[in-house]
Structure formats: C-alpha cells, structure tokens
Design an enzyme around this catalytic site. Structure first.
Site, PDB file in Angstrom:
ATOM      1  N   ARG A  23       0.834  -1.214   0.000  1.00 14.98           N
ATOM      2  CA  ARG A  23       0.000   0.000   0.000  1.00 14.98           C
ATOM      3  C   ARG A  23       0.867   1.262   0.000  1.00 14.98           C
ATOM      4  O   ARG A  23       0.582   2.220  -0.719  1.00 14.98           O
ATOM      5  CB  ARG A  23      -0.955   0.008   1.194  1.00 14.98           C
ATOM      6  N   ASN A  41      -6.077  -2.935   2.117  1.00 15.72           N
ATOM      7  CA  ASN A  41      -6.033  -4.391   2.194  1.00 15.72           C
ATOM      8  C   ASN A  41      -7.459  -4.914   2.275  1.00 15.72           C
ATOM      9  O   ASN A  41      -8.347  -4.231   2.794  1.00 15.72           O
ATOM     10  CB  ASN A  41      -5.277  -4.835   3.455  1.00 15.72           C
TER      11      ASN A  41
END
Length: 98
Positions: A23, A41
């Site tokens: 990320r 996520n």
C-alpha cells in the site's frame, strides 16, 4: 479519446501483497504519477482500490500494479474494472485506507 482526458478505474491485486509495504509503495507511485484515489487491504488477502487521473498516467499505474509493486511483493494477477471517463476527479489525494 485523447490521453488528456481523466479516467477512473477500480483495481484488485492478488498474490503476496499484504505485509510487504504494498500500500505504501502504491501510494508513493500514484503520487509520483499525479494520480488520486485510494488503496486498502482486503480480508481476502488482496489489495484493492481506485485510480483517477489522466488516461496515460492511469495506464502506466495499471502496468506498475500488474508487474512491479513493492520490492517484496509477489503479484500473481491484477484485475481492473469499472473504467469510466470522469469530468472531474472524485478524490483530492491518494490515500491508504485502513
């Protein structure tokens, strides 16, 4: 359609993409390309999000999500859906969603 128009696309990346700073690297790459959107996520062990910006830069980011990712990630596939032209961007930055 010109490269100058802005598009929006949703994405999901599969493989070893959690616990490998995916990320963070996605956010950094998107900002480098001048894109807005988000990344998070999922409970299924994937990473999903949305990209918005100039078509050419979004396509470049899609390639990055398919083949590069973070240094320790192992991408098995990336899926893109709901691509559409947008008149104005719906996000002001690129955020990591918890």
């Amino acid at each position: 359609m010109s490269d100058g128009e802005s598009i929006s696309v949703d994405y999901e990346v599969f493989g070893r993409v959690q616990g490998v700073f995916f990320r963070k690297y996605t956010q950094a790459q998107a900002k480098k390309l001048g894109l807005v959107g988000w990344v998070q996520n999922t409970g299924a062990g994937t990473v999903q999000g949305q990209l918005q910006g100039p078509r050419k830069k979004v396509k470049e980011m899609q390639q990055w999500l398919k083949s590069t990712g973070s240094p320790k990630s192992q991408i098995t596939k990336a899926e893109f859906k709901n691509e559409k032209t947008v008149v104005r961007l719906e996000h002001s930055s690129f955020d990591i969603v918890k």
